[in-house]
Scaffold this active site. Structure first.
Site, PDB file in Angstrom:
ATOM      1  N   ALA A  66     -18.825 -20.139  -6.346  1.00 30.28           N
ATOM      2  CA  ALA A  66     -19.891 -21.003  -5.841  1.00 30.28           C
ATOM      3  C   ALA A  66     -21.155 -20.629  -6.609  1.00 30.28           C
ATOM      4  O   ALA A  66     -21.274 -19.504  -7.096  1.00 30.28           O
ATOM      5  CB  ALA A  66     -20.080 -20.754  -4.352  1.00 30.28           C
ATOM      6  N   GLY A 112     -15.381 -18.886  -5.162  1.00 32.59           N
ATOM      7  CA  GLY A 112     -15.056 -20.303  -4.959  1.00 32.59           C
ATOM      8  C   GLY A 112     -14.131 -20.866  -6.033  1.00 32.59           C
ATOM      9  O   GLY A 112     -13.437 -21.850  -5.796  1.00 32.59           O
ATOM     10  N   GLU A 115     -10.780 -19.836  -4.916  1.00 28.50           N
ATOM     11  CA  GLU A 115     -10.521 -20.645  -3.704  1.00 28.50           C
ATOM     12  C   GLU A 115     -10.140 -22.079  -4.079  1.00 28.50           C
ATOM     13  O   GLU A 115      -9.278 -22.690  -3.456  1.00 28.50           O
ATOM     14  CB  GLU A 115     -11.752 -20.602  -2.787  1.00 28.50           C
ATOM     15  N   GLU A 135     -16.844 -11.734  -3.447  1.00 27.99           N
ATOM     16  CA  GLU A 135     -17.981 -12.054  -2.571  1.00 27.99           C
ATOM     17  C   GLU A 135     -18.606 -10.833  -1.914  1.00 27.99           C
ATOM     18  O   GLU A 135     -19.813 -10.777  -1.716  1.00 27.99           O
ATOM     19  CB  GLU A 135     -17.548 -13.062  -1.479  1.00 27.99           C
TER      20      GLU A 135
HETATM   21  N1  CAA Z   1     -23.135 -18.849  -9.864  1.00 24.34           N
HETATM   22  C1  CAA Z   1     -24.162 -19.208 -10.648  1.00 24.34           C
HETATM   23  N2  CAA Z   1     -24.244 -18.890 -11.955  1.00 24.34           N
HETATM   24  C2  CAA Z   1     -23.205 -18.203 -12.485  1.00 24.34           C
HETATM   25  C3  CAA Z   1     -22.093 -17.806 -11.713  1.00 24.34           C
HETATM   26  C4  CAA Z   1     -22.077 -18.170 -10.346  1.00 24.34           C
HETATM   27  N3  CAA Z   1     -21.044 -17.879  -9.531  1.00 24.34           N
HETATM   28  N4  CAA Z   1     -21.249 -17.108 -12.510  1.00 24.34           N
HETATM   29  C5  CAA Z   1     -21.816 -17.090 -13.733  1.00 24.34           C
HETATM   30  N5  CAA Z   1     -22.989 -17.749 -13.715  1.00 24.34           N
HETATM   31  C6  CAA Z   1     -23.926 -17.950 -14.827  1.00 24.34           C
HETATM   32  C7  CAA Z   1     -24.724 -16.694 -15.121  1.00 24.34           C
HETATM   33  O1  CAA Z   1     -25.812 -16.573 -14.230  1.00 24.34           O
HETATM   34  C8  CAA Z   1     -25.132 -16.945 -16.549  1.00 24.34           C
HETATM   35  O2  CAA Z   1     -26.199 -17.855 -16.564  1.00 24.34           O
HETATM   36  P1  CAA Z   1     -27.589 -17.483 -17.345  1.00 24.34           P
HETATM   37  O3  CAA Z   1     -27.179 -17.338 -18.782  1.00 24.34           O
HETATM   38  O4  CAA Z   1     -28.452 -18.658 -17.064  1.00 24.34           O
HETATM   39  O5  CAA Z   1     -28.048 -16.201 -16.748  1.00 24.34           O
HETATM   40  C9  CAA Z   1     -23.935 -17.660 -17.139  1.00 24.34           C
HETATM   41  O6  CAA Z   1     -23.205 -18.196 -16.017  1.00 24.34           O
HETATM   42  C10 CAA Z   1     -22.994 -16.750 -17.894  1.00 24.34           C
HETATM   43  O7  CAA Z   1     -22.635 -15.666 -17.051  1.00 24.34           O
HETATM   44  P2  CAA Z   1     -22.773 -14.107 -17.471  1.00 24.34           P
HETATM   45  O8  CAA Z   1     -23.879 -13.930 -18.448  1.00 24.34           O
HETATM   46  O9  CAA Z   1     -22.834 -13.305 -16.216  1.00 24.34           O
HETATM   47  O10 CAA Z   1     -21.372 -13.895 -18.225  1.00 24.34           O
HETATM   48  P3  CAA Z   1     -20.570 -12.526 -18.382  1.00 24.34           P
HETATM   49  O11 CAA Z   1     -19.496 -12.812 -19.359  1.00 24.34           O
HETATM   50  O12 CAA Z   1     -21.483 -11.411 -18.639  1.00 24.34           O
HETATM   51  O13 CAA Z   1     -19.917 -12.285 -16.927  1.00 24.34           O
HETATM   52  C11 CAA Z   1     -18.764 -12.942 -14.909  1.00 24.34           C
HETATM   53  C12 CAA Z   1     -18.954 -13.181 -16.430  1.00 24.34           C
HETATM   54  C13 CAA Z   1     -18.110 -11.596 -14.684  1.00 24.34           C
HETATM   55  C14 CAA Z   1     -17.861 -14.062 -14.389  1.00 24.34           C
HETATM   56  C15 CAA Z   1     -20.153 -12.991 -14.203  1.00 24.34           C
HETATM   57  O14 CAA Z   1     -20.817 -14.172 -14.608  1.00 24.34           O
HETATM   58  C16 CAA Z   1     -20.064 -12.965 -12.718  1.00 24.34           C
HETATM   59  O15 CAA Z   1     -19.849 -11.926 -12.125  1.00 24.34           O
HETATM   60  N6  CAA Z   1     -20.296 -14.141 -12.066  1.00 24.34           N
HETATM   61  C17 CAA Z   1     -20.333 -14.225 -10.622  1.00 24.34           C
HETATM   62  C18 CAA Z   1     -18.934 -14.154 -10.022  1.00 24.34           C
HETATM   63  C19 CAA Z   1     -19.001 -14.193  -8.507  1.00 24.34           C
HETATM   64  O16 CAA Z   1     -19.554 -13.320  -7.877  1.00 24.34           O
HETATM   65  N7  CAA Z   1     -18.430 -15.249  -7.922  1.00 24.34           N
HETATM   66  C20 CAA Z   1     -18.423 -15.450  -6.499  1.00 24.34           C
HETATM   67  C21 CAA Z   1     -19.578 -16.351  -6.135  1.00 24.34           C
HETATM   68  S1  CAA Z   1     -19.861 -16.376  -4.411  1.00 24.34           S
HETATM   69  C22 CAA Z   1     -18.766 -17.510  -3.781  1.00 24.34           C
HETATM   70  O17 CAA Z   1     -17.955 -18.090  -4.495  1.00 24.34           O
HETATM   71  C23 CAA Z   1     -18.900 -17.739  -2.298  1.00 24.34           C
HETATM   72  C24 CAA Z   1     -17.851 -18.574  -1.663  1.00 24.34           C
HETATM   73  O18 CAA Z   1     -16.692 -18.176  -1.506  1.00 24.34           O
HETATM   74  C25 CAA Z   1     -18.230 -19.862  -1.095  1.00 24.34           C
END
Ligand code: CAA
Length: 257
Positions: A66, A112, A115, A135
């Site tokens: 998400a 998400g 999911e 999460e």
């Molecule tokens: N939401 C918003 N933006 C996201 C994102 C997310 N879930 N995942 C990645 N991005 C964005 C980053 O912010 C970044 O944008 P900017 O360049 O503008 O900063 C871009 O995508 C590239 O990401 P990274 O620079 O972080 O790439 P990386 O290769 O270094 O890392 C990754 C990759 C490990 C996937 C890392 O991006 C990450 O940890 N992302 C979040 C994963 C996460 O926590 N997901 C769960 C979300 S919560 C959820 O889903 C709740 C639910 O169940 C409803």
């Protein structure tokens, strides 16, 4: 409606839907969820579509979750609404589709994103994929059905380990855990998805929709899945497709559904 965050392409009875926010690793914001809802509802009305293939654009991510930036300042009420609306508009919609949906996981499938893959009927993954529910690292729990669907797919012990450690599985570990059905090289992923879709589209769409309904009934605590199966089985009889399928068998020819 013109889509901004997804690309939809229908060809040869298959609808390809690609989530197209590669710079944000295809994170699911509200607009993307809305567009997916519109596209999938449209597919349901189009009897020429017999299978859906859902993937992410680029070669790094299926969906990285998400959109964290969108919900970071939400109140408790807004958080609950996010989960409730998202589940209704997208995750439950896909799970209960009468057309099989194949998730072609082409990289990160996190939160998400996993999911979303789990709400699809079939999951395949490229060998660079990483799958997890991270999460709890954000101080929240999975909200798009992950606690339920992961438990159904891999069992309570493995689901809780994945959720509370926030560990990511490699594609091959996900295969061993039963979380995905097949793993292949990234360049072969859509070919494999189409191969599976092409097997599906040879079969009776009516029977397929009833099979999905009956299998899903086994996870619905308000239903007796065996009863649902008996009713759905019976309702196939006398249908055009049942007559065509059984006649084709007896006439030693391929059915034409
Ligand atoms: N939401 C918003 N933006 C996201 C994102 C997310 N879930 N995942 C990645 N991005 C964005 C980053 O912010 C970044 O944008 P900017 O360049 O503008 O900063 C871009 O995508 C590239 O990401 P990274 O620079 O972080 O790439 P990386 O290769 O270094 O890392 C990754 C990759 C490990 C996937 C890392 O991006 C990450 O940890 N992302 C979040 C994963 C996460 O926590 N997901 C769960 C979300 S919560 C959820 O889903 C709740 C639910 O169940 C409803």
């Amino acid at each position: 409606m013109e889509f901004k965050n997804i690309v939809v392409l229908n060809s040869n009875n298959i609808c390809h839907i690609t989530i197209n926010r590669p710079k944000q690793l295809n994170a699911l914001n509200a607009k993307t969820i809305f567009e997916l809802n519109v596209a999938i509802n449209k597919v349901q009305e189009d009897s020429s579509v017999r299978a859906i293939i859902l993937t992410g654009s680029g070669n790094k991510a299926f969906v990285a979750g998400a959109d964290i930036k969108e919900f970071a300042h939400f109140s408790a009420i807004e958080g609950e609404e996010l989960a409730r609306n998202g589940q209704k508009l997208l995750f439950d919609l896909i799970d209960n589709l009468n057309i099989p949906c194949i998730a072609a996981v082409n990289g990160f499938a996190l939160g998400g994103g996993l999911e979303l893959a789990m709400s699809c009927h079939i999951r395949i993954a490229s060998d660079n994929s990483k799958l997890g529910l991270p999460e709890v690292t954000l101080g929240v729990i999975p909200g798009y059905g992950g606690t339920q669907r992961l438990t159904n797919l891999v069992g309570k012990g493995k689901a809780l380990e994945m959720i509370v450690t926030a560990s990511m599985l490699s594609a091959n570990e996900a295969l061993q855990w039963g979380l995905v059905n097949h793993v292949c090289a990234q360049e072969d992923l859509l070919i494999l998805a189409e191969k599976i879709a092409n097997k599906i589209i040879r079969n009776s769409p009516m029977a397929i929709s009833k099979a999905i309904k009956s299998v899903n009934a086994s996870f619905n605590k308000t239903l007796d899945g065996f009863e649902v199966e008996k009713k759905e089985f019976g309702s196939c009889f006398e249908s055009k497709e049942f007559i065509e399928g059984t006649s084709a068998f007896m006439q030693k020819r391929k059915p034409n559904f």
